[in-house]
Scaffold this motif. Structure first.
Motif, PDB file in Angstrom:
ATOM      1  N   PRO A  64       0.818  -1.235   0.000  1.00 31.22           N
ATOM      2  CA  PRO A  64       0.000   0.000   0.000  1.00 31.22           C
ATOM      3  C   PRO A  64       0.845   1.275   0.000  1.00 31.22           C
ATOM      4  CG  PRO A  64      -0.947  -1.605   1.510  1.00 31.22           C
ATOM      5  CD  PRO A  64       0.371  -2.169   1.078  1.00 31.22           C
ATOM      6  N   ARG A  83      -0.419  -2.735  -7.627  1.00 28.38           N
ATOM      7  CA  ARG A  83      -1.779  -3.055  -7.194  1.00 28.38           C
ATOM      8  C   ARG A  83      -2.139  -4.486  -7.609  1.00 28.38           C
ATOM      9  NH1 ARG A  83      -4.703   1.060  -9.320  1.00 28.38           N
ATOM     10  NH2 ARG A  83      -5.142   2.235  -7.428  1.00 28.38           N
ATOM     11  N   GLY A  87      -3.393  -7.319  -5.097  1.00 29.29           N
ATOM     12  CA  GLY A  87      -4.673  -7.999  -5.312  1.00 29.29           C
ATOM     13  C   GLY A  87      -4.512  -9.497  -5.364  1.00 29.29           C
ATOM     14  N   ASN A  98     -11.613  -8.326  -0.767  1.00 23.57           N
ATOM     15  CA  ASN A  98     -10.693  -7.189  -0.776  1.00 23.57           C
ATOM     16  C   ASN A  98     -10.002  -7.042  -2.122  1.00 23.57           C
ATOM     17  OD1 ASN A  98     -10.795  -5.670   1.583  1.00 23.57           O
ATOM     18  ND2 ASN A  98      -9.726  -7.227   2.763  1.00 23.57           N
ATOM     19  N   LEU A 102     -10.239  -3.717  -4.407  1.00 18.51           N
ATOM     20  CA  LEU A 102      -9.020  -3.030  -4.825  1.00 18.51           C
ATOM     21  C   LEU A 102      -9.054  -2.755  -6.334  1.00 18.51           C
ATOM     22  CD1 LEU A 102      -6.135  -2.177  -3.730  1.00 18.51           C
ATOM     23  CD2 LEU A 102      -5.355  -4.364  -4.619  1.00 18.51           C
ATOM     24  N   TYR A 103      -9.443  -3.788  -7.103  1.00 21.97           N
ATOM     25  CA  TYR A 103      -9.460  -3.633  -8.554  1.00 21.97           C
ATOM     26  C   TYR A 103     -10.573  -2.704  -9.020  1.00 21.97           C
ATOM     27  CZ  TYR A 103      -6.116  -7.487  -8.626  1.00 21.97           C
ATOM     28  OH  TYR A 103      -5.014  -8.278  -8.446  1.00 21.97           O
ATOM     29  N   GLU A 105     -11.702  -0.157  -7.393  1.00 23.42           N
ATOM     30  CA  GLU A 105     -11.205   1.200  -7.136  1.00 23.42           C
ATOM     31  C   GLU A 105     -10.261   1.624  -8.261  1.00 23.42           C
ATOM     32  OE1 GLU A 105     -11.162   4.761  -5.259  1.00 23.42           O
ATOM     33  OE2 GLU A 105     -12.374   3.015  -4.700  1.00 23.42           O
TER      34      GLU A 105
END
Length: 737
Positions: A64, A83, A87, A98, A102-103, A105
């Motif tokens: 992150p 990312r 992921g 999650n 994440l993807y 977003e």
């Protein structure tokens, strides 16, 4: 066995294209960061290594911050790849929720930046996320990635998408679709830009090809492709494809009955399965350890954040506590003062409210009494006006059917039409508000001759126009069909109201009624009606007022009328799906016009509303007429005699009960409002005698509660006077035993 997409120096997968690497001593750096682009690219390679070593906790801890740093220095492609690593680490830890979040977003960011690279990358990663759990969703995301990549390029994106789709369709036993996507992979491998990757994709593609042939029952081809996959096998290719090739061989050899080859293949296949089982046990242990560390890391992070937050809150609470007490004290003083003031004000308002409430109750009581009186008045005036009109309309109808009086047909027609118009005016006054009700808006459609209707209306106004020295002209478009279908009554009311206004307010002038056809499709027609006069016209300041109920412009009050004409026309045209237009110039004249859609009618239907054969069945049926009005008795007798019906007459309800006891009747025509005994009480008495003779109520009253008051006492039908003879005949035929 899907291919996961990472971009850098290498192209990798999770338990897919490449075998897992040996652990490395290098670890992801801790923040804060101050890397160059080249250094950050090297850190990305470390992230790949950590992923393949199964060090997912490290990725959760460091990725992150690295993603934030990549965005800070505007290295968006590195951010996208980091990312992807994060992921896929989530996916390996079983946390697909999650990973998907994440993807998704990432998709929002791609949309904001219009970044096609990030869009394609993220759609592929979302497809990988749902590869094992939701094949339809995975296919959807892969397809979106393909659509964005339709630029002729055959890069690693292109190969991985088609490769993964081919695997999904093999799992679904859809060889045609699987072959389509695999052909795209094989074709792309000849692209010069993929040359250095070719040897990595060849054995996996050949394994999938063997599976496709197996589904198609092309067993020898399956054997050939599977052997080629094993021949081109590499140590760094995931053993799942190797196992798939041997599994294809086992099935194909068995299907082709090459049993002598099964033993050797089985040995290798079993050995691979055992080895994978042992490796999977180790991997699961490592994964469990990673999950435990990840959960522990999350908990420590939550605890740390909680402690920091708690300390901050405690400090803030200490700082605000004194202020809170001070403000509360001040608010308490204000509240007490406000309550005292409010109480005093409330007591005053309460007294005022009690007075107003008493006034309201008194006004309400007076209003209800006034409404009751108004309802009673309307009911009484309705009965008193309709009764003589029933005599005029009924007798004129009788005279019209008398062959000996044929030479007076024109006079009787005018008389009857004028009486009908007067009845219409009475109905308008009594029922102006009914046009707003559902019952009032209901159309009463019938077949009618427009030319006869218009000529009849014009004829009824000839006397008034001769008196005012006006020329009255009717112009009807010859293209209009002879018979139309619509609400003849409401159309008549509209024309008569407009013609009445024109006739009253025009002196020594001319009035022209024009009916033109605008459209005709064989089933429906649209007609334009216009009433034009050369009267005094209406001043512009008064033109809005003439559409208000009971309103007349000052100059026209002496001409008479109710002031309801144009408001009624407006309401009627609204029901007929039309609208009134006015063009008036003071001192020159006025034109009122409207456009009306109508259906094309049938001459046969118009002429055969009541079947002559059915009317013939009424010959010598015996009826009892119950009515206290001698004129009404005479009208009803004349109507019945025209159709050869026998009749007796009773002057009130009591006489009717006595006559029913002594005689047998086929029908009873019962008035409602009579002396001695009214029609409802008489009906109750007759029904109590067990007599089932049809009873038709003939009444001049037109109360809104008429049906509710009458039908509950044994009366079969209601006919409001004045009525058309055809309506009475239709009821008699309907109740024929």
């Amino acid at each position: 066995m899907r291919l996961f997409l990472f971009y850098a120096v290498l192209l990798s997968s999770s338990h897919s294209l490449f075998a897992q690497k040996e652990p490395s001593k290098r670890r992801l750096p801790d923040p804060p960061y101050n890397f160059s682009v080249q250094e950050l690219d090297s850190v990305l390679e470390l992230a790949y290594e950590s992923y393949f070593e199964g060090n997912y906790v490290s990725i959760l801890q460091k990725a992150p911050d690295l993603i934030d740093y990549a965005e800070e220095i505007d290295e968006l492609q590195i951010k996208t790849r980091l990312r992807a690593v994060l992921g896929n680490a989530f996916i390996q830890l079983g946390d697909r929720e999650n990973a998907a979040a994440l993807y998704k977003e990432a998709l929002k960011e791609a949309a904001q930046r219009k970044d096609t690279f990030q869009f394609v990358n993220t759609y592929i990663n979302l497809g990988n996320t749902y590869f094992d759990t939701d094949e339809d969703l995975a296919i959807n995301y892969y397809t979106k990635a393909l659509e964005l990549g339709k630029n002729g390029s055959r890069d690693p994106h292109y190969i991985i998408i088609h490769h993964n789709l081919a695997e999904i369709y093999v799992k679904r036993d859809q060889p045609g679709k699987a072959q389509f996507h695999l052909d795209n992979v094989i074709s792309a491998l000849d692209d010069p830009s993929i040359t250095n990757r070719k040897e990595q994709f060849i054995p996996t593609s050949q394994s999938i090809q063997g599976s496709i042939y197996l589904i198609q029952e092309l067993y020898y081809r399956s054997i050939e492709s599977s052997l080629q996959a094993l021949e081109n096998d590499r140590d760094d290719i995931d053993e799942s494809y190797r196992i798939l090739a041997y599994k294809n061989l086992l099935t194909a050899y068995e299907k082709t009955r090459q049993f002598e080859l099964l033993s050797d293949v089985h040995k290798v296949y079993d050995s691979l399965i055992t080895n994978r089982y042992e490796n999977e046990k180790i991997r699961q242990q490592q994964l469990a350890n990673s999950k435990y560390k990840a959960d522990r890391y999350r908990q420590e992070l939550v605890n740390s954040e909680f402690e920091t937050k708690l300390m901050k809150q405690q400090t803030e609470q200490d700082e605000t506590l004194i202020w809170t007490f001070a403000i509360l004290g001040l608010l308490l003083l204000i509240l007490i003062s406000t309550l005292l003031y409010t109480r005093e004000k409330r007591n005053k308002l309460l007294k005022i409210l009690q007075i107003k409430n008493a006034q309201y109750l008194e006004a309400k009581d007076q209003s209800e009494k006034l409404a009751q009186k108004n309802t009673k008045f309307l009911s009484t005036i309705s009965h008193e006006l309709r009764t003589p009109l029933y005599g005029i309309i009924g007798l004129s109808s009788v005279f019209l059917n008398d062959k000996e009086l044929d030479k007076y047909d024109e006079e009787f027609n005018s008389l009857k039409f004028s009486a009908d118009y007067l009845l219409s005016l009475v109905n308008d006054i009594l029922n102006i508000n009914k046009f707003e009700s559902e019952k009032g808006r209901k159309l009463q459609e019938e077949h009618f001759n427009l030319s006869l209707l218009m000529n009849s209306i014009v004829q009824s106004f000839q006397f008034l126009n001769q008196k005012n020295n006006n020329t009255l002209t009717l112009q009807i478009d010859p293209r209009i069909p002879e018979v139309l279908y619509g609400d003849k009554t409401k159309l008549s009311q509209v024309i008569m109201n407009l013609l009445s206004n024109a006739s009253k307010f025009t002196l020594d002038g001319s009035i022209t009624i024009t009916v033109d056809q605008k459209t005709n499709d064989g089933k429906n027609t649209t007609l334009s009606f216009a009433v034009e006069d050369t009267g005094r016209g209406i001043e512009e300041s008064n033109q809005k007022e003439v559409f208000e109920e009971f309103t007349q412009v000052p100059a026209t009050i002496s001409e008479g009328g109710t002031g309801l004409g144009l408001p009624i026309v407006n309401k009627l045209l609204k029901i007929l799906n039309s609208q009134l237009e006015m063009d008036s110039t003071y001192g020159i004249g006025t034109t009122f016009s409207f456009v009306l859609p109508l259906k094309i009618g049938s001459k046969q239907e118009m002429e055969s509303t009541i079947n002559d054969r059915d009317i013939k069945k009424l010959d010598h049926k015996k009826l009892l007429i119950v009515d206290d009005n001698k004129i009404n008795q005479l009208v009803t007798q004349k109507v019945l005699e025209q159709y050869h019906l026998d009749h007796d007459t009773a002057n009130n309800g009591q006489e009717a009960v006595d006559m029913v006891k002594a005689n047998s009747y086929d029908y009873i025509l019962m008035d409602i409002n009579m002396p001695v005994m009214n029609g409802i009480d008489a009906t109750i008495e007759i029904r109590n005698l067990g007599i089932e003779t049809p009873i038709i109520a003939l009444t001049a009253a037109d109360d809104l509660n008429l049906e509710r008051d009458i039908y509950g006492h044994g009366i079969n039908s209601i006919l409001v006077k004045p009525y058309h003879t055809e309506q009475l005949l239709a009821l008699l035929i309907n109740h024929m035993s």
